[in-house]
Scaffold this active site. Structure first.
Site, mmCIF file in Angstrom:
data_model
loop_
_atom_site.group_PDB
_atom_site.id
_atom_site.type_symbol
_atom_site.label_atom_id
_atom_site.label_comp_id
_atom_site.label_asym_id
_atom_site.label_seq_id
_atom_site.Cartn_x
_atom_site.Cartn_y
_atom_site.Cartn_z
ATOM 1 N N ARG A 82 7.726 27.582 -9.813
ATOM 2 C CA ARG A 82 8.261 26.289 -10.270
ATOM 3 C C ARG A 82 8.893 26.441 -11.654
ATOM 4 N NH1 ARG A 82 4.117 21.419 -10.538
ATOM 5 N NH2 ARG A 82 3.278 22.417 -12.384
ATOM 6 N N ARG A 107 8.824 22.707 -18.061
ATOM 7 C CA ARG A 107 7.491 22.270 -18.501
ATOM 8 C C ARG A 107 6.824 23.372 -19.319
ATOM 9 N NH1 ARG A 107 3.913 19.174 -13.986
ATOM 10 N NH2 ARG A 107 2.344 19.742 -15.523
ATOM 11 N N ARG A 137 -8.946 12.471 -13.496
ATOM 12 C CA ARG A 137 -9.143 13.896 -13.749
ATOM 13 C C ARG A 137 -10.540 14.188 -14.274
ATOM 14 N NH1 ARG A 137 -3.671 15.401 -14.095
ATOM 15 N NH2 ARG A 137 -3.120 17.480 -14.543
HETATM 16 P P1 AMP Z 1 0.170 16.887 -14.447
HETATM 17 O O1 AMP Z 1 1.619 16.551 -14.411
HETATM 18 O O2 AMP Z 1 -0.679 15.954 -13.623
HETATM 19 O O3 AMP Z 1 -0.113 18.329 -14.150
HETATM 20 O O4 AMP Z 1 -0.316 16.633 -15.956
HETATM 21 C C1 AMP Z 1 0.217 17.382 -17.035
HETATM 22 C C2 AMP Z 1 -0.700 17.253 -18.251
HETATM 23 O O5 AMP Z 1 -0.783 15.885 -18.656
HETATM 24 C C3 AMP Z 1 -2.135 17.679 -18.020
HETATM 25 O O6 AMP Z 1 -2.329 19.066 -18.165
HETATM 26 C C4 AMP Z 1 -2.862 16.879 -19.106
HETATM 27 O O7 AMP Z 1 -2.662 17.453 -20.383
HETATM 28 C C5 AMP Z 1 -2.101 15.568 -19.077
HETATM 29 N N1 AMP Z 1 -2.684 14.634 -18.080
HETATM 30 C C6 AMP Z 1 -2.085 14.157 -16.956
HETATM 31 N N2 AMP Z 1 -2.895 13.332 -16.289
HETATM 32 C C7 AMP Z 1 -4.046 13.275 -17.003
HETATM 33 C C8 AMP Z 1 -5.288 12.606 -16.823
HETATM 34 N N3 AMP Z 1 -5.514 11.825 -15.750
HETATM 35 N N4 AMP Z 1 -6.241 12.803 -17.763
HETATM 36 C C9 AMP Z 1 -6.041 13.566 -18.850
HETATM 37 N N5 AMP Z 1 -4.911 14.236 -19.073
HETATM 38 C C10 AMP Z 1 -3.907 14.101 -18.163
#
Ligand code: AMP
Length: 189
Positions: free
Chosen positions: A127, A135, A88
């Site tokens: 969603r 979430r 990310r």
């Molecule tokens: P996601 O399910 O990928 O949308 O991730 C949900 C949340 O988890 C994000 O908004 C971040 O707070 C955290 N997160 C997930 N993946 C990462 C990553 N690669 N780097 C930093 N934070 C992450």
């Protein structure tokens, strides 16, 4: 096959991941799922990550890199993996490159799924409704924040991977099965 799925919240990464993992027999490695599992289990990592996630910010690079480093050692990753939500940031991408280089491995492709901001916000709202608000970070204001964070910290990866000749961009505004077909075509699958 070692792949990355790139795209903002609501771009359809999770949906498309299902097809790709099936097609190649590789696991989906979602750092978001790993963090949510840690939150649910109430581990120290989960406790630290929860507040950050709930406000739409990113968990620190060091923590994420540590998680991924361990995860890709698992036997199911021997044939490859599909990263969803990782990397990310540029430092995460650099760390991934170094991790793979150490094993003599390379990425095969980075699939970027694009969609305009209003569509992304609307999709996440749908969603949230469908999942009964499971979430906390699907809240409209937090989604805007996640989009800002995506633009600022994650979108630079598009240029980063384009420069490495790995980027495949797919229009995520199309119906789900057409996005799948476009990904299939981009991967020659
Ligand atoms: P996601 O399910 O990928 O949308 O991730 C949900 C949340 O988890 C994000 O908004 C971040 O707070 C955290 N997160 C997930 N993946 C990462 C990553 N690669 N780097 C930093 N934070 C992450």
């Amino acid at each position: 096959m070692r792949l990355i799925l790139l795209g903002g919240p609501g771009a359809g990464k999770g949906t498309q991941a299902a097809f790709i993992t099936q097609r190649y027999g590789i696991p989906q490695v979602s750092t978001g799922d790993m963090l949510r599992a840690a939150v649910k289990a109430g581990t120290p990592l989960g406790l630290a990550a929860k507040q950050i996630m709930d406000r739409g910010d990113l968990v620190s690079d060091d923590i994420i890199i540590g998680l991924v480093k361990e995860r890709i050692k698992a036997p199911d990753c021997a044939r490859g993996f599909l990263f969803d939500g990782f990397p990310r940031t540029i430092p995460q991408a650099d760390a991934l490159g170094a991790m793979l280089a150490q094993k003599g491995l390379k990425l095969d492709a980075v699939i970027e799924i694009t969609a305009d901001a209003d569509t992304l916000v609307a999709r996440v709202a749908t969603r949230a409704k469908e999942t009964g608000g499971a979430r906390a970070d699907d809240d409209a204001q937090v989604v805007r924040k996640r989009l800002d964070v995506y633009r600022e910290l994650t979108e630079p990866l598009v240029t980063y991977y384009k420069g490495k000749g790995l980027l495949k961009t797919v229009d995520g505004m199309q119906p789900v099965n057409e996005v799948t077909a476009a990904i299939r075509h981009a991967l020659g699958a």
